[in-house]
Design a protein around this motif. Sequence first.
Motif, PDB file in Angstrom:
ATOM      1  N   TYR A   1      46.120  31.605  31.463  1.00 32.85           N
ATOM      2  CA  TYR A   1      46.316  33.042  31.365  1.00 32.85           C
ATOM      3  C   TYR A   1      47.802  33.312  31.180  1.00 32.85           C
ATOM      4  CZ  TYR A   1      41.577  33.783  33.105  1.00 32.85           C
ATOM      5  OH  TYR A   1      40.213  33.792  33.241  1.00 32.85           O
TER       6      TYR A   1
ATOM      7  N   SER B   1      48.647  43.035  33.299  1.00 32.32           N
ATOM      8  CA  SER B   1      47.780  42.144  34.057  1.00 32.32           C
ATOM      9  C   SER B   1      47.597  40.831  33.321  1.00 32.32           C
ATOM     10  CB  SER B   1      46.415  42.808  34.266  1.00 32.32           C
ATOM     11  OG  SER B   1      46.540  43.948  35.066  1.00 32.32           O
ATOM     12  N   PRO B   2      47.193  39.770  34.030  1.00 27.96           N
ATOM     13  CA  PRO B   2      46.923  38.499  33.340  1.00 27.96           C
ATOM     14  C   PRO B   2      45.779  38.660  32.339  1.00 27.96           C
ATOM     15  CG  PRO B   2      47.064  38.189  35.716  1.00 27.96           C
ATOM     16  CD  PRO B   2      47.017  39.660  35.485  1.00 27.96           C
TER      17      PRO B   2
ATOM     18  N   PHE C   1      49.849  31.152  33.663  1.00 28.36           N
ATOM     19  CA  PHE C   1      49.087  30.593  34.779  1.00 28.36           C
ATOM     20  C   PHE C   1      48.067  29.588  34.262  1.00 28.36           C
ATOM     21  CE2 PHE C   1      50.556  33.249  38.188  1.00 28.36           C
ATOM     22  CZ  PHE C   1      50.867  34.458  37.607  1.00 28.36           C
TER      23      PHE C   1
ATOM     24  N   SER D   1      38.318  25.766  37.242  1.00 27.81           N
ATOM     25  CA  SER D   1      37.144  26.338  37.899  1.00 27.81           C
ATOM     26  C   SER D   1      35.978  25.370  37.923  1.00 27.81           C
ATOM     27  CB  SER D   1      36.723  27.633  37.203  1.00 27.81           C
ATOM     28  OG  SER D   1      36.210  27.372  35.919  1.00 27.81           O
TER      29      SER D   1
ATOM     30  N   ASN E   1      32.643  26.314  40.595  1.00 26.63           N
ATOM     31  CA  ASN E   1      31.985  27.579  40.922  1.00 26.63           C
ATOM     32  C   ASN E   1      32.977  28.567  41.518  1.00 26.63           C
ATOM     33  OD1 ASN E   1      32.386  26.249  43.260  1.00 26.63           O
ATOM     34  ND2 ASN E   1      30.377  26.670  44.137  1.00 26.63           N
TER      35      ASN E   1
ATOM     36  N   ILE F   1      37.343  29.774  41.037  1.00 25.63           N
ATOM     37  CA  ILE F   1      38.500  29.688  40.158  1.00 25.63           C
ATOM     38  C   ILE F   1      39.757  29.549  40.999  1.00 25.63           C
ATOM     39  CG2 ILE F   1      39.821  30.873  38.363  1.00 25.63           C
ATOM     40  CD1 ILE F   1      37.262  32.438  37.715  1.00 25.63           C
TER      41      ILE F   1
ATOM     42  N   PHE G   1      44.007  29.237  40.768  1.00 25.41           N
ATOM     43  CA  PHE G   1      45.182  29.460  39.927  1.00 25.41           C
ATOM     44  C   PHE G   1      46.371  28.651  40.432  1.00 25.41           C
ATOM     45  CE2 PHE G   1      44.310  32.835  36.918  1.00 25.41           C
ATOM     46  CZ  PHE G   1      43.157  33.422  37.420  1.00 25.41           C
TER      47      PHE G   1
ATOM     48  N   TYR H   1      36.162  40.453  41.803  1.00 30.07           N
ATOM     49  CA  TYR H   1      37.162  39.822  42.668  1.00 30.07           C
ATOM     50  C   TYR H   1      38.282  40.805  43.009  1.00 30.07           C
ATOM     51  CZ  TYR H   1      35.305  35.783  40.022  1.00 30.07           C
ATOM     52  OH  TYR H   1      34.499  34.860  39.402  1.00 30.07           O
TER      53      TYR H   1
ATOM     54  N   TYR I   1      42.309  40.188  43.858  1.00 31.53           N
ATOM     55  CA  TYR I   1      43.447  39.287  43.969  1.00 31.53           C
ATOM     56  C   TYR I   1      44.647  40.088  44.466  1.00 31.53           C
ATOM     57  CZ  TYR I   1      41.273  35.477  41.331  1.00 31.53           C
ATOM     58  OH  TYR I   1      40.461  34.453  40.927  1.00 31.53           O
TER      59      TYR I   1
ATOM     60  N   LEU J   1      49.338  34.569  42.498  1.00 31.35           N
ATOM     61  CA  LEU J   1      48.003  35.170  42.499  1.00 31.35           C
ATOM     62  C   LEU J   1      47.187  34.562  43.632  1.00 31.35           C
ATOM     63  CD1 LEU J   1      46.954  35.236  38.740  1.00 31.35           C
ATOM     64  CD2 LEU J   1      47.018  37.212  40.261  1.00 31.35           C
ATOM     65  N   LYS J   2      46.771  35.397  44.573  1.00 30.54           N
ATOM     66  CA  LYS J   2      45.994  34.900  45.704  1.00 30.54           C
ATOM     67  C   LYS J   2      44.638  35.591  45.739  1.00 30.54           C
ATOM     68  CE  LYS J   2      49.350  32.342  47.248  1.00 30.54           C
ATOM     69  NZ  LYS J   2      49.302  30.875  47.071  1.00 30.54           N
ATOM     70  N   ILE J   3      43.549  34.794  45.720  1.00 26.39           N
ATOM     71  CA  ILE J   3      42.222  35.364  45.816  1.00 26.39           C
ATOM     72  C   ILE J   3      42.020  35.914  47.230  1.00 26.39           C
ATOM     73  CG2 ILE J   3      41.259  33.098  46.360  1.00 26.39           C
ATOM     74  CD1 ILE J   3      39.415  35.871  44.453  1.00 26.39           C
TER      75      ILE J   3
ATOM     76  N   VAL K   1      33.068  34.765  48.587  1.00 27.72           N
ATOM     77  CA  VAL K   1      34.339  34.159  48.985  1.00 27.72           C
ATOM     78  C   VAL K   1      35.060  35.141  49.871  1.00 27.72           C
ATOM     79  CG1 VAL K   1      36.629  33.412  48.232  1.00 27.72           C
ATOM     80  CG2 VAL K   1      34.604  32.765  46.906  1.00 27.72           C
TER      81      VAL K   1
ATOM     82  N   GLU L   1      38.492  34.703  51.623  1.00 28.32           N
ATOM     83  CA  GLU L   1      39.641  33.908  52.008  1.00 28.32           C
ATOM     84  C   GLU L   1      40.234  34.450  53.304  1.00 28.32           C
ATOM     85  OE1 GLU L   1      40.540  31.077  50.330  1.00 28.32           O
ATOM     86  OE2 GLU L   1      38.658  31.504  49.316  1.00 28.32           O
TER      87      GLU L   1
ATOM     88  N   LEU M   1      44.919  43.249  42.238  1.00 28.48           N
ATOM     89  CA  LEU M   1      44.250  43.134  40.944  1.00 28.48           C
ATOM     90  C   LEU M   1      42.758  42.943  41.140  1.00 28.48           C
ATOM     91  CD1 LEU M   1      46.800  40.741  39.241  1.00 28.48           C
ATOM     92  CD2 LEU M   1      46.258  43.039  38.433  1.00 28.48           C
TER      93      LEU M   1
ATOM     94  N   GLY N   1      30.397  33.825  38.758  1.00 28.06           N
ATOM     95  CA  GLY N   1      31.490  33.289  39.549  1.00 28.06           C
ATOM     96  C   GLY N   1      32.497  32.533  38.734  1.00 28.06           C
ATOM     97  N   GLY N   2      32.491  32.757  37.449  1.00 28.26           N
ATOM     98  CA  GLY N   2      33.493  32.090  36.617  1.00 28.26           C
ATOM     99  C   GLY N   2      33.016  30.758  36.078  1.00 28.26           C
TER     100      GLY N   2
ATOM    101  N   LEU O   1      38.211  35.462  33.389  1.00 29.61           N
ATOM    102  CA  LEU O   1      38.314  36.650  34.214  1.00 29.61           C
ATOM    103  C   LEU O   1      38.873  37.786  33.372  1.00 29.61           C
ATOM    104  CD1 LEU O   1      39.938  35.272  37.483  1.00 29.61           C
ATOM    105  CD2 LEU O   1      37.549  35.864  37.131  1.00 29.61           C
TER     106      LEU O   1
ATOM    107  N   PHE P   1      40.813  41.231  33.977  1.00 32.55           N
ATOM    108  CA  PHE P   1      41.558  41.919  35.022  1.00 32.55           C
ATOM    109  C   PHE P   1      41.702  43.403  34.712  1.00 32.55           C
ATOM    110  CE2 PHE P   1      43.153  38.632  37.820  1.00 32.55           C
ATOM    111  CZ  PHE P   1      43.041  37.476  37.070  1.00 32.55           C
ATOM    112  N   GLY P   2      41.741  44.177  35.782  1.00 28.68           N
ATOM    113  CA  GLY P   2      42.122  45.569  35.660  1.00 28.68           C
ATOM    114  C   GLY P   2      43.629  45.692  35.587  1.00 28.68           C
TER     115      GLY P   2
ATOM    116  N   GLY Q   1      45.626  46.909  37.712  1.00 23.63           N
ATOM    117  CA  GLY Q   1      46.297  46.683  38.984  1.00 23.63           C
ATOM    118  C   GLY Q   1      46.563  47.963  39.748  1.00 23.63           C
TER     119      GLY Q   1
END
Lengths: 109, 115
Positions: free
Chosen positions: A36, A43-44, A89, A93, A95, A97, A99, B33, B35, B43-45, B56, B58, B90, B97-98, B104, B106-107, B109
Amino acid sequence: QQQVRQSPQSLTVWEGETAILNCSYEDSTFDYFPWYWQFPRESPALLIAIRPVSNKKEDGRFTIFFNKREKKLSLHITDSQPGDSATYFCAASNNRIFFGDGTQLVVKP
Amino acid sequence: ETAVFQTPNYHVTQVGNEVSFNCKQTLGHDTMYWYKQDSKKLLKIMFSYNNKQLIVNETVPRRFSPQSSDKAHLNLRIKSVEPEDSAVYLCASSFLGGRATGQLYFGEGSKLTVL
């Protein structure tokens, strides 16, 4: 343990040069590796991606080289342009993802 | 063309206040998701929902709570914000699930500034 690692953290190249961004991963079950890019204040967005059945994926000036045995991949940007300046980035993945922390690329004119 | 919509895009508030971010996707994806992206661009999920089920979660502070009314909507509430919550949040969506493509979307933000 970080699943995806990137290097270098930042990279500066001159316009026209080839930029090489590196990535490595831990989990051998990863089956999809997208890159990405993220421009300032945006955004990415997906740039290019590869699956382990291939060792190379090319899209214009952007090429992924993939080494499954060493769990490494790299993104090569040939003929770099100032407009390529962004944070890149690497992700992996199965199941889920994961980064990497990103490489900030600056291309100087 | 934007297909993942976030509101608000900016929010400035003080420590201890409550904040909510909303996200809607029109791509027909089944997974959404949240982030967190800090000032260093890491970038942290935080959370992931598949068909309204949390898949998920985290390790994030308990003051963060996600909510999903259907597979097209995912909200994030922060009960009592702290200075370290200042970041861009984000929202993203994908299929399965990818796993299917890994892509992915993204919006734009939601940038939170906590004073």
